[in-house]
Design a protein around this motif. Structure first.
Motif, PDB file in Angstrom:
ATOM      1  N   MET A  90     135.130  27.511 149.559  1.00  8.52           N
ATOM      2  CA  MET A  90     134.007  26.700 149.110  1.00  8.52           C
ATOM      3  C   MET A  90     132.861  27.601 148.659  1.00  8.52           C
ATOM      4  O   MET A  90     132.643  28.660 149.241  1.00  8.52           O
ATOM      5  N   SER A  91     132.140  27.170 147.624  1.00 12.79           N
ATOM      6  CA  SER A  91     130.963  27.923 147.166  1.00 12.79           C
ATOM      7  C   SER A  91     129.740  27.480 147.966  1.00 12.79           C
ATOM      8  O   SER A  91     129.760  26.433 148.642  1.00 12.79           O
ATOM      9  N   VAL A  92     128.675  28.254 147.869  1.00 19.63           N
ATOM     10  CA  VAL A  92     127.430  27.897 148.555  1.00 19.63           C
ATOM     11  C   VAL A  92     126.910  26.568 148.015  1.00 19.63           C
ATOM     12  O   VAL A  92     126.464  25.708 148.783  1.00 19.63           O
ATOM     13  N   ALA A  93     126.977  26.361 146.696  1.00 19.61           N
ATOM     14  CA  ALA A  93     126.505  25.102 146.101  1.00 19.61           C
ATOM     15  C   ALA A  93     127.301  23.906 146.628  1.00 19.61           C
ATOM     16  O   ALA A  93     126.733  22.861 146.947  1.00 19.61           O
ATOM     17  N   GLU A  94     128.623  24.064 146.729  1.00 22.28           N
ATOM     18  CA  GLU A  94     129.462  22.978 147.259  1.00 22.28           C
ATOM     19  C   GLU A  94     129.080  22.666 148.700  1.00 22.28           C
ATOM     20  O   GLU A  94     128.976  21.497 149.088  1.00 22.28           O
ATOM     21  N   TRP A  95     128.861  23.710 149.488  1.00 20.31           N
ATOM     22  CA  TRP A  95     128.466  23.486 150.880  1.00 20.31           C
ATOM     23  C   TRP A  95     127.109  22.788 150.958  1.00 20.31           C
ATOM     24  O   TRP A  95     126.916  21.879 151.764  1.00 20.31           O
ATOM     25  N   GLN A  96     126.152  23.194 150.107  1.00 18.85           N
ATOM     26  CA  GLN A  96     124.830  22.567 150.118  1.00 18.85           C
ATOM     27  C   GLN A  96     124.943  21.067 149.825  1.00 18.85           C
ATOM     28  O   GLN A  96     124.293  20.252 150.487  1.00 18.85           O
ATOM     29  N   VAL A  97     125.753  20.714 148.841  1.00 19.62           N
ATOM     30  CA  VAL A  97     125.940  19.298 148.496  1.00 19.62           C
ATOM     31  C   VAL A  97     126.619  18.567 149.651  1.00 19.62           C
ATOM     32  O   VAL A  97     126.182  17.494 150.072  1.00 19.62           O
ATOM     33  N   LEU A  98     127.688  19.148 150.182  1.00 17.56           N
ATOM     34  CA  LEU A  98     128.421  18.518 151.282  1.00 17.56           C
ATOM     35  C   LEU A  98     127.518  18.336 152.505  1.00 17.56           C
ATOM     36  O   LEU A  98     127.499  17.266 153.125  1.00 17.56           O
ATOM     37  N   ALA A  99     126.770  19.367 152.865  1.00 14.90           N
ATOM     38  CA  ALA A  99     125.888  19.294 154.039  1.00 14.90           C
ATOM     39  C   ALA A  99     124.807  18.236 153.837  1.00 14.90           C
ATOM     40  O   ALA A  99     124.474  17.486 154.762  1.00 14.90           O
ATOM     41  N   ARG A 115     117.053  18.046 147.436  1.00 16.11           N
ATOM     42  CA  ARG A 115     117.400  18.374 148.821  1.00 16.11           C
ATOM     43  C   ARG A 115     118.198  19.665 148.922  1.00 16.11           C
ATOM     44  O   ARG A 115     118.282  20.258 149.991  1.00 16.11           O
ATOM     45  N   THR A 116     118.839  20.055 147.833  1.00 15.41           N
ATOM     46  CA  THR A 116     119.699  21.244 147.857  1.00 15.41           C
ATOM     47  C   THR A 116     119.131  22.400 147.054  1.00 15.41           C
ATOM     48  O   THR A 116     119.696  23.491 147.078  1.00 15.41           O
ATOM     49  N   LEU A 117     118.044  22.177 146.316  1.00 15.60           N
ATOM     50  CA  LEU A 117     117.442  23.176 145.424  1.00 15.60           C
ATOM     51  C   LEU A 117     118.380  23.550 144.276  1.00 15.60           C
ATOM     52  O   LEU A 117     118.272  24.627 143.702  1.00 15.60           O
ATOM     53  N   LEU A 118     119.316  22.665 143.956  1.00 10.48           N
ATOM     54  CA  LEU A 118     120.256  22.900 142.851  1.00 10.48           C
ATOM     55  C   LEU A 118     119.855  22.044 141.663  1.00 10.48           C
ATOM     56  O   LEU A 118     119.272  20.973 141.832  1.00 10.48           O
ATOM     57  N   ASP A 119     120.194  22.498 140.446  1.00 12.49           N
ATOM     58  CA  ASP A 119     119.923  21.682 139.274  1.00 12.49           C
ATOM     59  C   ASP A 119     121.052  20.663 139.065  1.00 12.49           C
ATOM     60  O   ASP A 119     122.069  20.685 139.761  1.00 12.49           O
ATOM     61  N   THR A 120     120.870  19.782 138.096  1.00 10.04           N
ATOM     62  CA  THR A 120     121.827  18.695 137.856  1.00 10.04           C
ATOM     63  C   THR A 120     123.228  19.208 137.571  1.00 10.04           C
ATOM     64  O   THR A 120     124.215  18.673 138.089  1.00 10.04           O
TER      65      THR A 120
END
Length: 194
Positions: A90-99, A115-120
């Motif tokens: 799993m990538s960090v981005a995937e974990w952030q979304v899952l968490a 909530r995840t500091l990720l873009d669209t």
């Protein structure tokens, strides 16, 4: 702690602005009229360093506080990313979304972003991979058909919980040289910077 002999510039932001109120321009008396006399512009002096560690040395990236914070954040992210990849593919981005979804329940993609500091785009990619792995489900919002709602599956929640225990152990390891008061103070200082 640095001594006076080995002081260095902590940050280019470590200067205080000139807080003196602006002075009114003197007026010249020319007959019955008053005329403002413009003085030549003065070269603004460099403001006084705010910390004892700052000095007149040239800017260095390594001593620039935002860079140092970013360096620490990226180092931690790499270590977390390696564990996520090796243990859960799993990538960090995937974990952030899952968490985020495991904590908040069913939410729209738009709500996941802040909530995840990720873009669209990063959220969409992570959500697609998590959906393909059956860790989350995508549904259309019943009230607004344009919104996609994401929510975790049972398997997704279980994996999120496993990863949560692992990263909490990693956090303890990162902070092992700090006592509880230092950890609380660090958290407060970081909040004050955002």
């Amino acid at each position: 702690m640095a001594s006076d002999s080995d002081s260095f510039q902590v940050s280019m932001f470590d200067t205080l602005p000139d807080m003196a109120p602006p002075q009114p321009k003197p007026a010249a008396d020319v007959g019955p009229f008053q005329v403002d006399v413009a003085k030549p512009a003065k070269v603004k002096k460099r403001s006084t360093p705010a910390t004892a560690l700052a000095s007149e040395e040239a800017f260095t990236l390594e001593n620039f506080l935002p860079y140092r914070i970013l360096e620490v954040a990226q180092g931690i992210s790499r270590r977390v990313g390696k564990v996520l990849h090796d243990e859960w593919d799993m990538s960090v981005a995937e974990w952030q979304v899952l968490a985020s979804l495991a904590r908040d329940g069913a939410v729209s993609v738009r709500e996941v972003e802040p909530r995840t500091l990720l873009d669209t785009v990063a959220v969409s990619r992570a959500a697609k991979r998590l959906t393909d792995r059956k860790l989350i489900k995508r549904d259309v919002n019943k009230q607004d058909k344009r919104l996609v709602v994401l929510k975790t599956t049972k398997r997704g929640r279980d994996i999120a919980a496993e990863i949560g225990h692992c990263v909490m152990d990693m956090e303890s390891d990162f902070l092992k040289g700090m006592n509880v008061q230092d950890r609380i103070r660090l958290s407060q200082l970081l909040k004050s910077l955002t």
